[in-house]
Design a protein around this motif. Structure first.
Motif, PDB file in Angstrom:
ATOM      1  N   GLN A   1       0.826  -1.215   0.000  1.00  0.00           N
ATOM      2  CA  GLN A   1       0.000   0.000   0.000  1.00  0.00           C
ATOM      3  C   GLN A   1       0.858   1.263   0.000  1.00  0.00           C
ATOM      4  O   GLN A   1       0.516   2.256  -0.644  1.00  0.00           O
ATOM      5  N   ILE A   2       1.991   1.230   0.699  1.00  0.00           N
ATOM      6  CA  ILE A   2       2.902   2.381   0.688  1.00  0.00           C
ATOM      7  C   ILE A   2       3.452   2.594  -0.727  1.00  0.00           C
ATOM      8  O   ILE A   2       3.526   3.729  -1.228  1.00  0.00           O
ATOM      9  N   MET A   3       3.823   1.501  -1.395  1.00  0.00           N
ATOM     10  CA  MET A   3       4.321   1.617  -2.764  1.00  0.00           C
ATOM     11  C   MET A   3       3.248   2.189  -3.690  1.00  0.00           C
ATOM     12  O   MET A   3       3.519   3.076  -4.517  1.00  0.00           O
ATOM     13  N   TYR A   4       2.036   1.677  -3.558  1.00  0.00           N
ATOM     14  CA  TYR A   4       0.919   2.156  -4.378  1.00  0.00           C
ATOM     15  C   TYR A   4       0.680   3.650  -4.126  1.00  0.00           C
ATOM     16  O   TYR A   4       0.530   4.451  -5.064  1.00  0.00           O
ATOM     17  N   TYR A   5       0.673   4.026  -2.842  1.00  0.00           N
ATOM     18  CA  TYR A   5       0.436   5.424  -2.460  1.00  0.00           C
ATOM     19  C   TYR A   5       1.542   6.332  -3.006  1.00  0.00           C
ATOM     20  O   TYR A   5       1.282   7.455  -3.441  1.00  0.00           O
ATOM     21  N   SER A   6       2.775   5.837  -2.989  1.00  0.00           N
ATOM     22  CA  SER A   6       3.899   6.678  -3.410  1.00  0.00           C
ATOM     23  C   SER A   6       3.810   7.048  -4.889  1.00  0.00           C
ATOM     24  O   SER A   6       4.410   8.033  -5.321  1.00  0.00           O
ATOM     25  N   ASP A   7       3.078   6.285  -5.671  1.00  0.00           N
ATOM     26  CA  ASP A   7       2.859   6.604  -7.088  1.00  0.00           C
ATOM     27  C   ASP A   7       1.576   7.395  -7.323  1.00  0.00           C
ATOM     28  O   ASP A   7       1.519   8.228  -8.227  1.00  0.00           O
ATOM     29  N   HIS A   8       0.533   7.111  -6.542  1.00  0.00           N
ATOM     30  CA  HIS A   8      -0.806   7.602  -6.884  1.00  0.00           C
ATOM     31  C   HIS A   8      -1.410   8.578  -5.872  1.00  0.00           C
ATOM     32  O   HIS A   8      -2.467   9.155  -6.132  1.00  0.00           O
ATOM     33  N   GLY A   9      -0.767   8.727  -4.707  1.00  0.00           N
ATOM     34  CA  GLY A   9      -1.288   9.660  -3.712  1.00  0.00           C
ATOM     35  C   GLY A   9      -2.543   9.187  -3.023  1.00  0.00           C
ATOM     36  O   GLY A   9      -3.222   9.960  -2.342  1.00  0.00           O
ATOM     37  N   GLN A  10      -2.874   7.932  -3.187  1.00  0.00           N
ATOM     38  CA  GLN A  10      -4.010   7.328  -2.491  1.00  0.00           C
ATOM     39  C   GLN A  10      -3.752   5.841  -2.356  1.00  0.00           C
ATOM     40  O   GLN A  10      -2.926   5.264  -3.074  1.00  0.00           O
ATOM     41  N   PHE A  11      -4.456   5.210  -1.407  1.00  0.00           N
ATOM     42  CA  PHE A  11      -4.287   3.775  -1.204  1.00  0.00           C
ATOM     43  C   PHE A  11      -5.199   2.998  -2.145  1.00  0.00           C
ATOM     44  O   PHE A  11      -6.226   3.509  -2.600  1.00  0.00           O
ATOM     45  N   PHE A  12      -4.802   1.767  -2.428  1.00  0.00           N
ATOM     46  CA  PHE A  12      -5.685   0.878  -3.180  1.00  0.00           C
ATOM     47  C   PHE A  12      -6.892   0.545  -2.313  1.00  0.00           C
ATOM     48  O   PHE A  12      -6.764   0.241  -1.127  1.00  0.00           O
ATOM     49  N   ASP A  13      -8.074   0.606  -2.905  1.00  0.00           N
ATOM     50  CA  ASP A  13      -9.315   0.352  -2.166  1.00  0.00           C
ATOM     51  C   ASP A  13      -9.556  -1.152  -2.103  1.00  0.00           C
ATOM     52  O   ASP A  13     -10.161  -1.744  -2.996  1.00  0.00           O
ATOM     53  N   GLY A  14      -9.052  -1.773  -1.058  1.00  0.00           N
ATOM     54  CA  GLY A  14      -9.172  -3.220  -0.888  1.00  0.00           C
ATOM     55  C   GLY A  14      -7.830  -3.803  -0.489  1.00  0.00           C
ATOM     56  O   GLY A  14      -6.895  -3.082  -0.149  1.00  0.00           O
ATOM     57  N   ASP A  15      -7.736  -5.111  -0.534  1.00  0.00           N
ATOM     58  CA  ASP A  15      -6.490  -5.790  -0.216  1.00  0.00           C
ATOM     59  C   ASP A  15      -5.531  -5.598  -1.385  1.00  0.00           C
ATOM     60  O   ASP A  15      -5.855  -5.926  -2.527  1.00  0.00           O
ATOM     61  N   ILE A  16      -4.343  -5.076  -1.105  1.00  0.00           N
ATOM     62  CA  ILE A  16      -3.378  -4.780  -2.161  1.00  0.00           C
ATOM     63  C   ILE A  16      -3.003  -6.030  -2.954  1.00  0.00           C
ATOM     64  O   ILE A  16      -2.630  -5.950  -4.131  1.00  0.00           O
ATOM     65  N   HIS A  17      -3.157  -7.216  -2.345  1.00  0.00           N
ATOM     66  CA  HIS A  17      -2.866  -8.451  -3.080  1.00  0.00           C
ATOM     67  C   HIS A  17      -3.859  -8.667  -4.231  1.00  0.00           C
ATOM     68  O   HIS A  17      -3.573  -9.424  -5.154  1.00  0.00           O
ATOM     69  N   ASP A  18      -5.007  -8.016  -4.147  1.00  0.00           N
ATOM     70  CA  ASP A  18      -6.013  -8.159  -5.201  1.00  0.00           C
ATOM     71  C   ASP A  18      -5.859  -7.130  -6.311  1.00  0.00           C
ATOM     72  O   ASP A  18      -6.550  -7.212  -7.332  1.00  0.00           O
ATOM     73  N   ALA A  19      -4.988  -6.145  -6.125  1.00  0.00           N
ATOM     74  CA  ALA A  19      -4.832  -5.072  -7.125  1.00  0.00           C
ATOM     75  C   ALA A  19      -4.272  -5.643  -8.431  1.00  0.00           C
ATOM     76  O   ALA A  19      -3.279  -6.361  -8.422  1.00  0.00           O
TER      77      ALA A  19
END
Length: 272
Positions: free
Chosen positions: A29-47
């Motif tokens: 989630q930190i990696m996702y946030y560092s690119d997009h400025g928001q968290f993935f909505d759900g379990d990051i394993h499902d992204a």
């Protein structure tokens, strides 16, 4: 073989080798946030987008090119083997998974039948003898790791060294390996060493424990689950993890590492 279990930000700011049960949901989630400025909505394993993952066909070429050239900071995170195997038991064996079912379908009935394990029931508040059941689970985990029976070892209880080694043996190199027990310090060192499209304030990041609340609460301190035989089984399975990542085998109550991780030693010993 490639780079299984490897995630990379779409900006290629950092590369992470996932080690299950070692804060991987929070790191993702930190990696996702560092690119997009928001968290993935759900379990990051499902992204299935917003983060390169080796198990996605479109991600394999960019991950391979980056890791082979060692272009980005590459890291992973490890955990005390006693706490990790205990967490695997409560999450994967006793807990109800996000799909509402038991983990891996017939696995729990197999353990009940062959090893006499109890897992409790959510309808009755998960009442069972946790210590006795966990020690029987350890026998099963050891059987999977040593003899690959009655099944191959699961990623959640196979040794951390095995996960970490795949990136090395295929030509990658770690710039940093840190401990979940000092998560903020380790993750901050990673963030300080890279440039991310979006700023990350680590103190404001929540912990993403996707398994929490779906199974029984641990009723005893970690050390209560490990007698002499249990410690022997754990050492048989995880002796490399204790040595390479500097954890204290002699004292299950001591979750903290006893020395600094030597990256050169890890690359030498896991690169064969």
């Amino acid at each position: 073989m490639g780079f299984p279990g490897t995630w990379m930000t779409e900006s290629e700011s950092m590369v992470y080798r996932v080690v299950p049960k070692c804060a991987c949901s929070t790191i993702g989630q930190i990696m996702y946030y560092s690119d997009h400025g928001q968290f993935f909505d759900g379990d990051i394993h499902d992204a299935e987008g917003g983060l390169h993952k080796w198990n996605q066909d479109h991600s394999r070429a960019p991950i391979t090119a980056n890791v082979a050239a060692q272009r980005s900071l590459t890291f992973t995170c490890v955990r005390n083997p006693y706490a990790r195997i205990l967490s695997s038991f409560f999450d994967k064996i006793c807990g109800i998974q996000r799909n509402g079912r038991r983990y891996r379908g017939n696995l729990v009935p197999l353990l009940i039948q062959r090893y006499g394990i109890e897992v409790g029931d959510p309808e009755t508040g998960f009442e069972f003898d946790q210590i006795r059941s966990f020690r029987r689970f350890l026998l099963f985990a050891r059987d999977t790791i040593r003899w690959r029976r009655p099944m191959d070892p699961d990623i959640h209880w196979s040794d951390m060294s095995g996960h970490v080694s795949t990136l090395i043996t295929n030509g990658g190199r770690y710039n940093q390996i840190f401990w979940t027990e000092s998560f903020n310090d380790g993750m901050q060192t990673v963030l300080d060493a890279v440039e991310t499209p979006k700023p990350v304030d680590l103190s404001a990041i929540p912990r993403f424990n996707e398994s929490e609340g779906h199974g029984p609460k641990r009723a005893h301190p970690v050390e209560a689950y490990f007698d002499d035989l249990s410690m022997h089984l754990v050492y048989e399975m995880y002796h490399r993890d204790f040595h390479l990542f500097r954890y204290d085998f002699e004292n299950p109550a001591n979750k903290m590492p006893t020395g600094e991780i030597d990256l050169d030693e890890i690359h030498a010993k896991l690169g064969d």
